[in-house]
Design a protein around this motif. Structure first.
Motif, mmCIF file in Angstrom:
data_model
loop_
_atom_site.group_PDB
_atom_site.id
_atom_site.type_symbol
_atom_site.label_atom_id
_atom_site.label_comp_id
_atom_site.label_asym_id
_atom_site.label_seq_id
_atom_site.Cartn_x
_atom_site.Cartn_y
_atom_site.Cartn_z
ATOM 1 N N GLU A 14 0.886 -1.153 0.000
ATOM 2 C CA GLU A 14 0.000 0.000 0.000
ATOM 3 C C GLU A 14 0.928 1.207 0.000
ATOM 4 N N ARG A 35 -1.711 -7.926 -3.273
ATOM 5 C CA ARG A 35 -2.529 -6.714 -3.366
ATOM 6 C C ARG A 35 -1.658 -5.472 -3.500
ATOM 7 N N VAL A 37 -2.147 -1.171 -3.618
ATOM 8 C CA VAL A 37 -3.017 -0.010 -3.481
ATOM 9 C C VAL A 37 -2.202 1.234 -3.789
ATOM 10 N N SER A 40 -4.454 8.231 -3.289
ATOM 11 C CA SER A 40 -5.166 9.304 -3.984
ATOM 12 C C SER A 40 -4.261 10.459 -4.391
ATOM 13 N N SER A 57 -4.401 -8.161 -7.094
ATOM 14 C CA SER A 57 -5.467 -7.183 -6.890
ATOM 15 C C SER A 57 -4.880 -5.783 -6.962
ATOM 16 N N THR A 59 -5.918 -1.614 -6.628
ATOM 17 C CA THR A 59 -6.849 -0.534 -6.336
ATOM 18 C C THR A 59 -6.154 0.784 -6.592
ATOM 19 N N SER A 61 -6.694 4.625 -6.163
ATOM 20 C CA SER A 61 -7.555 5.511 -5.386
ATOM 21 C C SER A 61 -8.017 6.695 -6.218
ATOM 22 N N GLU A 62 -9.117 7.297 -5.779
ATOM 23 C CA GLU A 62 -9.655 8.491 -6.434
ATOM 24 C C GLU A 62 -8.553 9.547 -6.458
ATOM 25 N N GLU A 80 -8.215 -8.752 -10.157
ATOM 26 C CA GLU A 80 -9.146 -7.741 -9.655
ATOM 27 C C GLU A 80 -8.563 -6.356 -9.891
ATOM 28 N N ILE A 81 -9.313 -5.521 -10.617
ATOM 29 C CA ILE A 81 -8.868 -4.165 -10.932
ATOM 30 C C ILE A 81 -9.966 -3.193 -10.525
ATOM 31 N N ASN A 82 -9.637 -2.257 -9.628
ATOM 32 C CA ASN A 82 -10.570 -1.229 -9.186
ATOM 33 C C ASN A 82 -10.044 0.122 -9.662
ATOM 34 N N PRO A 84 -10.641 4.291 -10.378
ATOM 35 C CA PRO A 84 -11.412 5.412 -9.837
ATOM 36 C C PRO A 84 -12.102 6.226 -10.927
#
Length: 188
Positions: A14, A35, A37, A40, A57, A59, A61-62, A80-82, A84
């Motif tokens: 992260e 993972r 992360v 933002s 995974s 992520t 962030s916005e 897994e792709i997230n 923003p």
């Protein structure tokens, strides 16, 4: 403020708030797996920054606005792709060969470059949440999917769907309000 990690195994990362960008090749071959992360405060991610890692995974962030060319290319474990809503562009082959099965294209996306998700053969569902983006060719080459687009969005004309549809190996279009009927065997 930019980041760099020495080569060794990192089962989960992260990245810290305050990081503003990730330069070209920063984490290439760094051993990151599991993972990831991205905070933002990062607005851009450079060329080949995370290529060929065992990330499972992701992520973003916005706040992240752009993903450079080949950024996650060859991350074959990435399932897994997230993304923003702040994301505006995805570069050439940024997610080539990933293992994702479902993908949400955020409403802020304006540009999907050439082969952005090339050879993502496990991809089965793509949901667009905003206006029709500009695209390069072969963005989703190798994918056979159900494609969803927002209801009551005037940019999603028949011509636009045909153009975006040509970027996939095959696609069936539905509005985002469509509910599958399990009695018909459709559980996609």
């Amino acid at each position: 403020v930019y980041a760099w990690l020495p080569m060794r195994d990192y089962p989960e990362i992260e990245l810290p708030e305050g990081l503003t960008g990730i330069k070209d090749y920063t984490f290439l071959f760094s051993g990151i797996s599991g993972r990831l992360v991205i905070p933002s405060t990062v607005t851009s991610i450079g060329y080949d920054a995370f290529s060929r890692l065992k990330i499972t995974s992701l992520t973003l962030s916005e706040g992240v606005k752009s993903i450079g060319e080949y950024t996650f290319d060859g991350c074959t474990s990435l399932a897994e792709i997230n993304l923003p809503d702040s994301l505006e562009s995805i570069g050439v082959r940024s997610f080539r060969d990933v293992a994702v099965t479902e993908l949400v294209i955020p409403k802020g996306i304006k540009q999907l470059a050439y082969q952005a998700f090339d050879n993502a053969r496990q991809l089965k569902k793509v949901t667009f949440t905003g206006d029709v983006p500009q695209t390069g060719t072969e963005v989703f080459r190798g994918a056979n999917v159900m494609g969803y687009y927002p209801e009551n969005n005037e940019t999603w004309t028949a011509e636009a769907k045909a153009g975006i549809g040509s970027l996939f190996s095959s696609i069936v279009w539905m509005t985002s309000g469509f509910t599958p009927d399990p009695q018909c065997g459709d559980t996609t």
